[in-house]
Design an enzyme around this catalytic site. Structure first.
Site, mmCIF file in Angstrom:
data_model
loop_
_atom_site.group_PDB
_atom_site.id
_atom_site.type_symbol
_atom_site.label_atom_id
_atom_site.label_comp_id
_atom_site.label_asym_id
_atom_site.label_seq_id
_atom_site.Cartn_x
_atom_site.Cartn_y
_atom_site.Cartn_z
ATOM 1 N N CYS A 27 13.981 -6.347 0.629
ATOM 2 C CA CYS A 27 14.004 -6.065 2.059
ATOM 3 C C CYS A 27 13.640 -7.337 2.839
ATOM 4 O O CYS A 27 13.295 -8.372 2.262
ATOM 5 C CB CYS A 27 13.027 -4.939 2.389
ATOM 6 S SG CYS A 27 11.302 -5.376 2.050
ATOM 7 N N GLU A 86 -1.098 -2.354 -0.308
ATOM 8 C CA GLU A 86 -0.679 -2.058 1.065
ATOM 9 C C GLU A 86 -1.480 -0.898 1.649
ATOM 10 O O GLU A 86 -1.843 -0.915 2.824
ATOM 11 C CB GLU A 86 0.815 -1.741 1.094
ATOM 12 C CG GLU A 86 1.385 -1.648 2.490
ATOM 13 C CD GLU A 86 2.891 -1.509 2.483
ATOM 14 O OE1 GLU A 86 3.403 -0.783 3.347
ATOM 15 O OE2 GLU A 86 3.559 -2.123 1.618
ATOM 16 N N CYS A 124 4.380 -8.473 5.408
ATOM 17 C CA CYS A 124 5.636 -7.969 5.960
ATOM 18 C C CYS A 124 5.436 -7.577 7.422
ATOM 19 O O CYS A 124 4.474 -6.878 7.759
ATOM 20 C CB CYS A 124 6.086 -6.752 5.151
ATOM 21 S SG CYS A 124 7.493 -5.887 5.869
ATOM 22 N N HIS A 174 6.092 -6.387 -6.053
ATOM 23 C CA HIS A 174 6.122 -5.751 -7.372
ATOM 24 C C HIS A 174 7.426 -6.106 -8.078
ATOM 25 O O HIS A 174 8.325 -5.285 -8.224
ATOM 26 C CB HIS A 174 5.957 -4.238 -7.245
ATOM 27 C CG HIS A 174 4.620 -3.834 -6.724
ATOM 28 N ND1 HIS A 174 3.446 -4.380 -7.191
ATOM 29 C CD2 HIS A 174 4.261 -2.954 -5.770
ATOM 30 C CE1 HIS A 174 2.426 -3.845 -6.557
ATOM 31 N NE2 HIS A 174 2.894 -2.982 -5.681
#
Length: 201
Positions: free
Chosen positions: A53, A178, A148, A83
Site C-alpha cells: 500500500c 500499530e 503510514c 510484516h
C-alpha cells in the site's frame, strides 16, 4: 499521487501491470470488485486492493534512502518495518539493527543508542513513551519517521473524537505494533480501550 523508489525486487511485473490497469480504469478506487485473470480453464480472482500500500511503499522508500544517504552511521529500526520477511531481511543485511521484535520485546537496549545514531520508526508507528525515550536520547524522531499517513490519520481522528468526550474503542490485536501505537496516541487524549474480538465487547 506521490510515487516511491521501491527496489524492483519487491515489485512483480504482473502485479504492477494489473494495478496500473485498475488505476487507469478506476482512478477514484470506487470499484471494489476483484480483478479476474482468465487463463481459459483457470480463472484467478485478485482482491481489489493487494500488494504494498501507499504507507508501506513510503516506509520502504524512506528506509532504503536513509541507508544510502548515511554510510557508516548506525541505523536502528524500532521493530519490523512491515510484516514482510524479505524486506526485513534486506534491511538487516544492509546493516540495520532492530531494537525490538514485533511484540515490543527489547532486543537491543535503548541505552546503547546515542544521539549520533539514526532510529527509523516503522510504518506501524510507535507509542508516545518510546518517542519520548528516543527524544531524551537526542534522536530526531520526525526525521526518520515512516509511520503510514493513514495510521496517523486514525490518531488525528481519535484526537478529534476525544474533544467530544467519547471513549475511543480500538479493534485490533493488542500486541500488534500499530494497535499499541494507536492506543498510546488515543489514550493521551481520551479514555481508550483495545477490543480484540466481539466476545470482548
Amino acid at each position: 499521487m506521490k510515487s516511491f523508489d521501491v527496489p524492483v525486487v519487491y515489485r512483480s511485473p504482473l502485479i504492477s501491470a494489473i494495478k496500473k490497469k485498475r488505476k487507469e480504469e478506476d482512478r477514484m478506487k470506487k470499484d471494489f470488485s476483484p480483478t479476474m485473470l482468465d487463463f481459459g480453464p483457470l480463472k484467478i480472482y485478485l482482491a481489489r486492493h493487494f500488494g504494498f500500500c501507499y504507507g508501506v511503499e513510503n516506509a520502504i522508500d524512506i528506509a532504503f534512502r536513509t541507508i544510502d544517504e548515511n554510510p557508516g552511521k548506525r541505523i536502528f529500526l524500532l521493530s519490523e518495518m512491515i510484516h514482510n520477511p524479505q524486506v526485513n531481511a534486506d534491511l538487516r543485511n544492509s546493516g540495520v539493527q532492530f531494537l525490538q521484535d514485533n511484540k515490543g520485546t527489547q532486543i537491543i537496549p535503548f541505552e546503547t543508542v546515542t544521539a549520533d545514531d539514526i532510529v527509523l520508526i516503522p510504518a506501524f508507528g510507535t507509542t508516545l513513551t518510546i518517542e519520548k525515550k528516543l527524544r531524551d536520547i537526542g534522536i530526531q524522531v520526525e526525521e526518520y519517521n515512516t509511520t503510514c499517513p493513514f495510521v496517523e490519520k486514525v490518531w488525528n481522528r481519535s484526537e478529534v473524537i476525544a474533544q467530544k468526550a467519547y471513549t475511543i474503542v480500538i479493534h485490533g490485536k493488542p500486541s500488534h505494533e500499530e494497535t499499541r501505537a494507536t492506543f498510546s496516541h488515543a489514550a493521551a487524549n481520551a479514555p481508550s480501550v483495545v477490543v480484540k474480538d466481539m466476545q470482548q465487547t
